[in-house]
Scaffold this motif. Structure first.
Motif, PDB file in Angstrom:
ATOM      1  N   ASP A  12       0.817  -1.301   0.226  1.00 17.24           N
ATOM      2  CA  ASP A  12      -0.056  -0.081  -0.157  1.00 17.24           C
ATOM      3  C   ASP A  12       0.956   1.320   0.080  1.00 17.24           C
ATOM      4  O   ASP A  12       0.797   2.073   0.931  1.00 17.24           O
ATOM      5  CB  ASP A  12      -0.950  -0.056   1.208  1.00 17.24           C
ATOM      6  CG  ASP A  12      -2.299   0.813   1.172  1.00 17.24           C
ATOM      7  OD1 ASP A  12      -2.450   1.296   0.050  1.00 17.24           O
ATOM      8  OD2 ASP A  12      -2.756   1.029   2.186  1.00 17.24           O
ATOM      9  N   PRO A  13       1.621   1.491  -1.126  1.00 14.79           N
ATOM     10  CA  PRO A  13       1.568   0.699  -2.452  1.00 14.79           C
ATOM     11  C   PRO A  13       2.946  -0.087  -2.310  1.00 14.79           C
ATOM     12  O   PRO A  13       3.775   0.009  -1.779  1.00 14.79           O
ATOM     13  CB  PRO A  13       1.739   2.164  -3.303  1.00 14.79           C
ATOM     14  CG  PRO A  13       2.692   2.958  -2.657  1.00 14.79           C
ATOM     15  CD  PRO A  13       2.172   2.850  -1.269  1.00 14.79           C
ATOM     16  N   PHE A 180       8.575  11.638  -5.044  1.00 17.16           N
ATOM     17  CA  PHE A 180       8.297  10.190  -4.904  1.00 17.16           C
ATOM     18  C   PHE A 180       8.254   9.345  -6.289  1.00 17.16           C
ATOM     19  O   PHE A 180       8.250   7.963  -6.111  1.00 17.16           O
ATOM     20  CB  PHE A 180       6.886   9.927  -4.187  1.00 17.16           C
ATOM     21  CG  PHE A 180       5.768  10.024  -4.889  1.00 17.16           C
ATOM     22  CD1 PHE A 180       5.001   9.181  -5.465  1.00 17.16           C
ATOM     23  CD2 PHE A 180       5.053  11.554  -4.818  1.00 17.16           C
ATOM     24  CE1 PHE A 180       3.813   9.281  -6.345  1.00 17.16           C
ATOM     25  CE2 PHE A 180       4.099  11.765  -5.671  1.00 17.16           C
ATOM     26  CZ  PHE A 180       3.310  10.413  -6.557  1.00 17.16           C
ATOM     27  N   ARG A 181       8.271  10.042  -7.291  1.00 18.87           N
ATOM     28  CA  ARG A 181       8.046   9.294  -8.567  1.00 18.87           C
ATOM     29  C   ARG A 181       8.861   8.213  -8.742  1.00 18.87           C
ATOM     30  O   ARG A 181       8.470   6.959  -9.329  1.00 18.87           O
ATOM     31  CB  ARG A 181       8.114  10.335  -9.621  1.00 18.87           C
ATOM     32  CG  ARG A 181       7.994   9.648 -11.118  1.00 18.87           C
ATOM     33  CD  ARG A 181       7.871  10.777 -12.197  1.00 18.87           C
ATOM     34  NE  ARG A 181       7.571  10.207 -13.532  1.00 18.87           N
ATOM     35  CZ  ARG A 181       7.324  10.995 -14.507  1.00 18.87           C
ATOM     36  NH1 ARG A 181       7.308  12.286 -14.198  1.00 18.87           N
ATOM     37  NH2 ARG A 181       7.067  10.397 -15.680  1.00 18.87           N
ATOM     38  N   TYR A 182      10.056   8.307  -8.400  1.00 18.63           N
ATOM     39  CA  TYR A 182      11.116   7.126  -8.728  1.00 18.63           C
ATOM     40  C   TYR A 182      11.189   6.064  -7.753  1.00 18.63           C
ATOM     41  O   TYR A 182      12.122   5.341  -7.870  1.00 18.63           O
ATOM     42  CB  TYR A 182      12.534   7.703  -9.268  1.00 18.63           C
ATOM     43  CG  TYR A 182      12.198   8.673 -10.622  1.00 18.63           C
ATOM     44  CD1 TYR A 182      12.024   8.155 -11.808  1.00 18.63           C
ATOM     45  CD2 TYR A 182      12.242   9.859 -10.415  1.00 18.63           C
ATOM     46  CE1 TYR A 182      11.851   8.925 -12.947  1.00 18.63           C
ATOM     47  CE2 TYR A 182      12.041  10.956 -11.493  1.00 18.63           C
ATOM     48  CZ  TYR A 182      11.983  10.250 -12.843  1.00 18.63           C
ATOM     49  OH  TYR A 182      11.707  11.009 -13.608  1.00 18.63           O
ATOM     50  N   PHE A 183      10.370   6.197  -6.690  1.00 15.92           N
ATOM     51  CA  PHE A 183      10.136   5.197  -5.672  1.00 15.92           C
ATOM     52  C   PHE A 183       9.290   4.058  -6.264  1.00 15.92           C
ATOM     53  O   PHE A 183       9.263   3.162  -5.513  1.00 15.92           O
ATOM     54  CB  PHE A 183       9.679   5.672  -4.399  1.00 15.92           C
ATOM     55  CG  PHE A 183      10.568   6.606  -3.615  1.00 15.92           C
ATOM     56  CD1 PHE A 183      11.721   7.042  -4.144  1.00 15.92           C
ATOM     57  CD2 PHE A 183      10.283   7.246  -2.486  1.00 15.92           C
ATOM     58  CE1 PHE A 183      12.787   7.741  -3.461  1.00 15.92           C
ATOM     59  CE2 PHE A 183      11.395   7.882  -1.787  1.00 15.92           C
ATOM     60  CZ  PHE A 183      12.530   8.394  -2.360  1.00 15.92           C
ATOM     61  N   LEU A 184       8.482   4.434  -7.494  1.00 14.50           N
ATOM     62  CA  LEU A 184       7.448   3.587  -7.863  1.00 14.50           C
ATOM     63  C   LEU A 184       7.965   3.136  -9.436  1.00 14.50           C
ATOM     64  O   LEU A 184       8.278   3.872 -10.076  1.00 14.50           O
ATOM     65  CB  LEU A 184       6.089   4.198  -7.901  1.00 14.50           C
ATOM     66  CG  LEU A 184       5.670   4.757  -6.310  1.00 14.50           C
ATOM     67  CD1 LEU A 184       4.490   5.738  -6.484  1.00 14.50           C
ATOM     68  CD2 LEU A 184       5.745   3.585  -5.359  1.00 14.50           C
ATOM     69  N   HIS A 185       7.373   1.932  -9.618  1.00 10.33           N
ATOM     70  CA  HIS A 185       7.209   1.351 -10.941  1.00 10.33           C
ATOM     71  C   HIS A 185       6.425   2.497 -11.721  1.00 10.33           C
ATOM     72  O   HIS A 185       5.263   2.985 -11.396  1.00 10.33           O
ATOM     73  CB  HIS A 185       6.679   0.025 -10.963  1.00 10.33           C
ATOM     74  CG  HIS A 185       6.512  -0.611 -12.326  1.00 10.33           C
ATOM     75  ND1 HIS A 185       5.660  -0.216 -13.427  1.00 10.33           N
ATOM     76  CD2 HIS A 185       7.258  -1.572 -12.899  1.00 10.33           C
ATOM     77  CE1 HIS A 185       6.000  -0.865 -14.668  1.00 10.33           C
ATOM     78  NE2 HIS A 185       6.805  -1.717 -14.251  1.00 10.33           N
ATOM     79  N   PRO A 186       6.911   2.898 -12.855  1.00 17.03           N
ATOM     80  CA  PRO A 186       5.882   3.678 -13.701  1.00 17.03           C
ATOM     81  C   PRO A 186       4.534   3.561 -13.675  1.00 17.03           C
ATOM     82  O   PRO A 186       3.850   4.518 -13.739  1.00 17.03           O
ATOM     83  CB  PRO A 186       6.754   3.867 -14.977  1.00 17.03           C
ATOM     84  CG  PRO A 186       8.150   3.304 -14.957  1.00 17.03           C
ATOM     85  CD  PRO A 186       7.980   2.382 -13.665  1.00 17.03           C
ATOM     86  N   ALA A 187       4.302   2.335 -13.907  1.00 15.40           N
ATOM     87  CA  ALA A 187       2.850   1.921 -14.088  1.00 15.40           C
ATOM     88  C   ALA A 187       2.039   2.128 -12.757  1.00 15.40           C
ATOM     89  O   ALA A 187       0.968   2.518 -12.744  1.00 15.40           O
ATOM     90  CB  ALA A 187       2.449   0.657 -14.349  1.00 15.40           C
ATOM     91  N   VAL A 188       2.601   1.808 -11.718  1.00 21.96           N
ATOM     92  CA  VAL A 188       2.350   2.405 -10.279  1.00 21.96           C
ATOM     93  C   VAL A 188       2.002   3.809  -9.974  1.00 21.96           C
ATOM     94  O   VAL A 188       0.996   4.236  -9.570  1.00 21.96           O
ATOM     95  CB  VAL A 188       3.003   1.562  -9.198  1.00 21.96           C
ATOM     96  CG1 VAL A 188       2.493   1.968  -8.038  1.00 21.96           C
ATOM     97  CG2 VAL A 188       3.026   0.150  -9.319  1.00 21.96           C
TER      98      VAL A 188
END
Length: 209
Positions: A12-13, A180-188
């Motif tokens: 989450d997430p 936070f963008r690059y903490f997540l997979h692009p699709a997430v």
């Protein structure tokens, strides 16, 4: 015989740390697949503001898209909670009767394992316990062996980059309009933005989940 890794979590997430350790475990332990077991009703997070399970399932599917070795498991969504790992593993055993079950946990979970529900029975329902080291986490293997006899025989360690990212940190960054963008997979990341997730969430989760 197939070797199946089991990575449970609230997700989450799901973030890049989850993806990195799952792939490191798959490669180093020669796993045929990694099951991402989404916990619908985690007992240690009762009363916390968890996102709907349908939303978290979408996020996990987005995170693992493109990797056929990563599979979302809804075994803990399709049964009543609360959901304890000791009850989940026998269900996975019945789903994959001819496979080896390798349970994946972080170093903090290894340290706290004696406090889990029926840790001895939990160990009996897995073939190996694979531990991903976490930054700044220490544990006493000698003490663990006295508390959960036989754990040493099933214990393995996975060498993965020590990336100090947690879902708690991601949610905090989003609430505070931080990067936070690059903490997540692009699709997430795309889903989080489209669904406007975590912007107004009063967190209060346990740390580093």
């Amino acid at each position: 015989m197939k070797r199946i890794g089991v990575l449970g979590g609230t997700f989450d997430p799901p973030h890049i740390g989850h993806l990195i350790i799952a792939e490191a475990a798959r490669m180093q332990l020669k796993l045929d697949c990694v099951l991402w077991v989404l916990t619908a009703n985690p007992p240690h997070k009762r009363g916390y503001p968890i996102s709907p399970v349908e939303t978290r399932a979408k996020l996990v599917n987005a995170a693992i898209s493109g990797n056929p070795a990563f599979v979302l498991s809804l075994v803990d969504v399709e049964r009543p909670g609360p959901h304890f790992a000791v009850d989940t593993l026998p269900l996975l055993r019945s789903q994959f009767p001819d496979s080896e079950i390798v349970y994946l946990i972080g170093g903090d979970s290894l340290r706290d394992l004696p406090m889990w529900r029926e840790p001895q029975r939990l160990m009996q329902n897995m073939d190996q316990l694979a531990v991903i080291r976490r930054p700044r986490v220490r544990y006493n293997l000698t003490k663990l062996e006295t508390q959960i006899p036989g754990i040493r025989d099933k214990l393995m360690f996975v060498n993965a980059p020590l990336i100090d990212i947690s879902a708690t940190l991601v949610r905090q960054r989003i609430r505070e309009n931080g990067a936070f963008r690059y903490f997540l997979h692009p699709a997430v990341y795309t889903l989080v933005m489209e669904l406007n997730l975590y912007r107004n969430l009063e967190d209060g989760y346990p740390p580093n989940e």
